[in-house]
Write a protein that holds these residues in place. Structure first.
Motif, PDB file in Angstrom:
ATOM      1  N   LEU A   1      -3.495   6.448 -15.792  1.00 32.39           N
ATOM      2  CA  LEU A   1      -2.437   6.797 -16.562  1.00 32.39           C
ATOM      3  C   LEU A   1      -1.352   7.771 -16.059  1.00 32.39           C
ATOM      4  N   ALA A   2      -1.860   8.507 -14.685  1.00 31.56           N
ATOM      5  CA  ALA A   2      -0.698   9.400 -14.056  1.00 31.56           C
ATOM      6  C   ALA A   2       0.257   8.388 -13.351  1.00 31.56           C
ATOM      7  N   VAL A   3      -0.120   7.184 -12.897  1.00 33.52           N
ATOM      8  CA  VAL A   3       0.565   6.005 -12.182  1.00 33.52           C
ATOM      9  C   VAL A   3       1.457   5.463 -13.341  1.00 33.52           C
ATOM     10  N   LEU A   4       0.989   5.333 -14.448  1.00 37.08           N
ATOM     11  CA  LEU A   4       1.616   4.681 -15.533  1.00 37.08           C
ATOM     12  C   LEU A   4       2.816   5.750 -15.887  1.00 37.08           C
ATOM     13  N   ASN A   5       2.530   6.934 -16.192  1.00 36.89           N
ATOM     14  CA  ASN A   5       3.516   7.893 -16.605  1.00 36.89           C
ATOM     15  C   ASN A   5       4.739   8.026 -15.254  1.00 36.89           C
ATOM     16  N   SER A   6       4.378   8.071 -13.999  1.00 36.75           N
ATOM     17  CA  SER A   6       5.224   7.984 -13.045  1.00 36.75           C
ATOM     18  C   SER A   6       6.048   6.752 -13.040  1.00 36.75           C
ATOM     19  N   ALA A   7       5.755   5.822 -13.425  1.00 38.58           N
ATOM     20  CA  ALA A   7       6.409   4.460 -13.543  1.00 38.58           C
ATOM     21  C   ALA A   7       7.480   4.801 -14.736  1.00 38.58           C
ATOM     22  N   ARG A   8       6.911   5.135 -15.840  1.00 33.43           N
ATOM     23  CA  ARG A   8       7.625   5.286 -17.020  1.00 33.43           C
ATOM     24  C   ARG A   8       8.795   6.146 -16.633  1.00 33.43           C
ATOM     25  N   GLN A   9       8.462   7.341 -15.976  1.00 30.64           N
ATOM     26  CA  GLN A   9       9.577   8.097 -15.692  1.00 30.64           C
ATOM     27  C   GLN A   9      10.577   7.780 -14.907  1.00 30.64           C
ATOM     28  N   TYR A  10      10.356   6.673 -13.901  1.00 32.83           N
ATOM     29  CA  TYR A  10      11.273   5.996 -12.953  1.00 32.83           C
ATOM     30  C   TYR A  10      12.012   4.995 -13.911  1.00 32.83           C
TER      31      TYR A  10
ATOM     32  N   SER B   1       0.981  -1.168  -0.182  1.00 34.78           N
ATOM     33  CA  SER B   1       0.004   0.051   0.059  1.00 34.78           C
ATOM     34  C   SER B   1       0.861   1.280  -0.080  1.00 34.78           C
ATOM     35  N   SER B   2       0.624   2.441  -0.768  1.00 32.01           N
ATOM     36  CA  SER B   2       1.451   3.224  -0.796  1.00 32.01           C
ATOM     37  C   SER B   2       1.322   4.342   0.466  1.00 32.01           C
ATOM     38  N   HIS B   3       0.414   3.739   1.370  1.00 30.22           N
ATOM     39  CA  HIS B   3       0.203   4.563   2.746  1.00 30.22           C
ATOM     40  C   HIS B   3       1.445   4.200   3.128  1.00 30.22           C
ATOM     41  N   ASP B   4       2.029   2.877   3.244  1.00 32.32           N
ATOM     42  CA  ASP B   4       3.102   2.452   3.839  1.00 32.32           C
ATOM     43  C   ASP B   4       4.247   3.340   3.764  1.00 32.32           C
ATOM     44  N   PHE B   5       4.551   3.852   2.420  1.00 36.99           N
ATOM     45  CA  PHE B   5       5.470   4.824   2.277  1.00 36.99           C
ATOM     46  C   PHE B   5       5.585   6.213   2.344  1.00 36.99           C
ATOM     47  N   GLY B   6       4.053   6.717   2.528  1.00 34.89           N
ATOM     48  CA  GLY B   6       3.810   7.946   2.682  1.00 34.89           C
ATOM     49  C   GLY B   6       3.694   8.767   1.434  1.00 34.89           C
ATOM     50  N   LEU B   7       3.633   7.863   0.413  1.00 36.01           N
ATOM     51  CA  LEU B   7       3.420   8.573  -1.008  1.00 36.01           C
ATOM     52  C   LEU B   7       2.757   7.912  -1.889  1.00 36.01           C
ATOM     53  N   PRO B   8       1.747   8.565  -2.933  1.00 38.14           N
ATOM     54  CA  PRO B   8       1.059   7.859  -3.768  1.00 38.14           C
ATOM     55  C   PRO B   8       1.961   7.222  -4.930  1.00 38.14           C
ATOM     56  N   LYS B   9       1.383   6.424  -5.597  1.00 41.21           N
ATOM     57  CA  LYS B   9       2.260   5.976  -6.699  1.00 41.21           C
ATOM     58  C   LYS B   9       2.254   7.043  -7.927  1.00 41.21           C
ATOM     59  N   GLU B  10       1.508   8.041  -7.864  1.00 43.40           N
ATOM     60  CA  GLU B  10       1.676   9.177  -8.940  1.00 43.40           C
ATOM     61  C   GLU B  10       3.096   9.814  -8.529  1.00 43.40           C
ATOM     62  N   HIS B  11       3.669   9.672  -7.469  1.00 41.50           N
ATOM     63  CA  HIS B  11       4.734  10.616  -6.946  1.00 41.50           C
ATOM     64  C   HIS B  11       5.989   9.759  -7.517  1.00 41.50           C
ATOM     65  N   ALA B  12       7.110  10.353  -8.048  1.00 39.65           N
ATOM     66  CA  ALA B  12       8.166   9.626  -8.461  1.00 39.65           C
ATOM     67  C   ALA B  12       9.200   8.720  -7.396  1.00 39.65           C
ATOM     68  N   ASP B  13       9.187   9.466  -6.084  1.00 41.41           N
ATOM     69  CA  ASP B  13       9.773   8.954  -5.153  1.00 41.41           C
ATOM     70  C   ASP B  13       9.254   7.859  -4.650  1.00 41.41           C
ATOM     71  N   PHE B  14       7.708   7.387  -4.840  1.00 39.88           N
ATOM     72  CA  PHE B  14       7.162   6.257  -4.390  1.00 39.88           C
ATOM     73  C   PHE B  14       7.986   5.132  -4.979  1.00 39.88           C
ATOM     74  N   TRP B  15       8.376   5.179  -6.169  1.00 36.87           N
ATOM     75  CA  TRP B  15       9.026   3.918  -6.952  1.00 36.87           C
ATOM     76  C   TRP B  15      10.405   3.720  -6.311  1.00 36.87           C
ATOM     77  N   HIS B  16      10.997   4.582  -5.757  1.00 38.41           N
ATOM     78  CA  HIS B  16      12.317   4.525  -5.074  1.00 38.41           C
ATOM     79  C   HIS B  16      12.176   3.838  -3.875  1.00 38.41           C
ATOM     80  N   ARG B  17      11.065   4.129  -3.173  1.00 38.49           N
ATOM     81  CA  ARG B  17      10.968   3.413  -1.726  1.00 38.49           C
ATOM     82  C   ARG B  17      10.338   2.090  -2.236  1.00 38.49           C
ATOM     83  N   LEU B  18       9.679   1.979  -3.286  1.00 40.01           N
ATOM     84  CA  LEU B  18       9.095   0.437  -3.407  1.00 40.01           C
ATOM     85  C   LEU B  18      10.512  -0.402  -3.889  1.00 40.01           C
ATOM     86  N   GLN B  19      11.485   0.291  -4.537  1.00 37.54           N
ATOM     87  CA  GLN B  19      12.704  -0.417  -4.961  1.00 37.54           C
ATOM     88  C   GLN B  19      13.315  -0.780  -3.682  1.00 37.54           C
ATOM     89  N   HIS B  20      13.450   0.051  -2.588  1.00 36.01           N
ATOM     90  CA  HIS B  20      14.191  -0.296  -1.623  1.00 36.01           C
ATOM     91  C   HIS B  20      13.729  -1.226  -0.696  1.00 36.01           C
TER      92      HIS B  20
END
Length: 218
Positions: free
Chosen positions: A173-182, A138-157
């Motif tokens: 689409l906002a989430v997919l764009n965020s993941a693409r940018q990551y 859950s993105s709430h575990d990381f304090g950021l939604p999937k739309e935020h670029a840093d979410f993917w860094h925290r997920l990676q960690h």
């Protein structure tokens, strides 16, 4: 659409991807305004006029997905109201077939959702999908939604993955764009997240109407 030989990790969204978004759309657009109207002594139309801008202002933020935030803001038991409507929670067509097939494969499968843990737990209980996943995020575990670029860094960690061999399936689409940018390479959208609405035209990403389109070669 997907060469499964190139995939070792699959991230699956929940609402609008595996589960019918019809439940959430009805809950937020009809049921919450009804309950807010009853509490405030308003007409349902006046309640919607009051709530829609408040909802809009939080789209794409963690607050939008946070049941605690809306419970405090609206002075309603949002988690309790979801339980009242829980019988309407439904899995989208052919999702179970897909999950059964991918469970037998070598891919690691994680549910990666913006849903609040209370909503996530309720939906896993009602759908019986929990055994299909190697983990629930859950993105709430990381304090950021999937739309935020840093979410993917925290997920990676927390859940190390290779960007080149990871597939994300999501209706946002906002989430997919965020993941693409990551840098996640394999991205697929869902064109009919709400069974009560027409298929959406999606041009930025490969899109499926249901999961049968991904099962070839799996």
């Amino acid at each position: 659409m997907v060469n499964w030989k190139e995939i070792d990790t699959v991230f699956l969204d929940m609402d609008g991807t595996l589960l019918d978004l019809r439940f959430d759309n009805h809950f937020w657009k009809e049921f919450v305004p009804l309950k807010f109207a009853e509490k405030e002594g308003l007409s349902v139309d006046d309640a919607k006029t009051h709530l829609i801008p408040r909802f809009k202002s939080k789209e794409g933020t963690l607050d939008w997905y946070c049941l605690d935030y809306w419970s405090d803001t609206l002075q309603l038991d949002i988690a309790g109201l979801k339980v009242e409507l829980a019988e309407l929670i439904a899995v989208l067509p052919h999702v179970s077939e897909f999950l059964e097939k991918i469970k037998q494969s070598s891919q690691r499968v994680l549910l990666v959702t913006n849903a609040h843990r209370d909503s996530l737990d309720l939906k896993m209980e009602k759908t019986g999908l929990l055994p299909f996943f190697d983990g629930l995020v859950s993105s709430h575990d990381f304090g950021l939604p999937k739309e935020h670029a840093d979410f993917w860094h925290r997920l990676q960690h927390q859940h190390s993955f290779e960007k080149q061999t990871t597939l994300l399936i999501d209706d946002s689409l906002a989430v997919l764009n965020s993941a693409r940018q990551y840098g996640i390479v394999h991205l697929v959208s869902v064109s009919r997240p709400d069974s009560g609405l027409p298929k959406k035209e999606i041009t930025d990403f490969p899109a499926i109407e249901d999961f049968r389109e991904l099962m070839r070669g799996l």
